[in-house]
Design a protein around this motif. Structure first.
Motif, short mmCIF file in Angstrom:
data_model
loop_
_atom_site.label_atom_id
_atom_site.label_comp_id
_atom_site.label_asym_id
_atom_site.label_seq_id
_atom_site.Cartn_x
_atom_site.Cartn_y
_atom_site.Cartn_z
N LYS A 81 29.16 22.72 58.61
CA LYS A 81 30.59 23.05 58.58
C LYS A 81 31.02 23.09 57.12
CE LYS A 81 34.77 22.13 61.23
NZ LYS A 81 35.37 21.30 62.30
N ILE A 92 38.45 19.39 56.18
CA ILE A 92 37.08 18.91 56.00
C ILE A 92 37.08 17.50 55.42
CG2 ILE A 92 34.98 19.25 54.64
CD1 ILE A 92 35.01 21.06 56.96
N GLY A 123 31.36 20.65 52.38
CA GLY A 123 31.16 20.60 53.82
C GLY A 123 30.18 19.50 54.18
#
Length: 216
Positions: A81, A92, A123
């Motif tokens: 991600k 995030i 990420g």
């Protein structure tokens, strides 16, 4: 638009001239913001990830990197991600912190490390837990998982059937961008009360992308 590859720049602002309709691409070279919550010892270069399938706007399935610190033995695939735009960074950031708080609880897929670009954390990497989205017959397992989350003083904040992953070991939770800490009993009760309706919802909300023609 054509962008130079032999100049030092980090940001391209793309717009269209109102008078001529031509594209304008002014470049700038500034330090990009990154995730501040860096709690895991493993850091993986984003260029080491080989994308397999896009899952949501920010998440995709990938082959694991060669980094031996990720896990041993290495998994067949992992979930990555990554921030694409700066406005996604707080989401995030929050989710990275959520996985830190949930480490070792079994309530979420295992956090394998941070993803970086030239040292900037952008990420994270997760194990790919085998399971399926929840439905109404899974109500008891989902209530158990949600109850354990609430015992930690947390509410998920974006409860839908796709944010539960029903596995052989029970229900796990995913997608913690809206997680709230030190939640009130009222918020917890409301989230639990809404669970039944979410598990019968067929709108597809929270289901990510649908790839027509996929064989799996």
């Amino acid at each position: 638009p054509h962008l130079p590859y032999h100049e030092e720049w980090t940001v391209a602002n793309i717009s269209r001239d109102e008078a001529t309709g031509d594209l304008k691409t002014p470049l700038s070279n500034r330090t990009l913001a990154g995730v501040k919550c860096q709690w895991h010892p493993t850091k993986v270069d984003c260029l080491e990830l080989e994308r397999i399938k896009q899952l949501t706007a920010m998440a995709f399935e990938a082959f694991p990197p060669s980094n031996p610190l990720v896990t041993h033995p290495p998994p067949a695939t992992v979930i990555a991600k990554i921030v694409r735009f700066e406005w996604e960074l707080p989401r995030i950031e929050q989710e990275t912190r959520a996985y830190q708080m949930l480490e070792g609880t079994g309530l979420a897929p295992r956090f394998l490390g941070h993803i970086h670009e030239n040292g900037r954390i952008m990420g994270f990497l997760l194990e790919k837990a085998e399971g399926r989205p929840a439905s109404f017959p899974d109500l008891s397992a989902c209530e158990t998982a949600l109850g354990k989350l609430h015992e930690l003083g947390l509410v998920h904040g974006d409860m839908n059937r796709y944010n539960f992953l029903v596995t052989d070991a029970g229900a796990k939770l995913i997608d913690f961008e809206c997680l709230r800490e030190n939640a009130s009993p009222g918020l917890m009760s409301k989230e639990l009360e809404n669970l039944r309706a979410e598990l019968v919802d067929e709108s597809g909300r929270g289901g990510g992308f649908i790839f027509h023609g996929d064989s799996d």
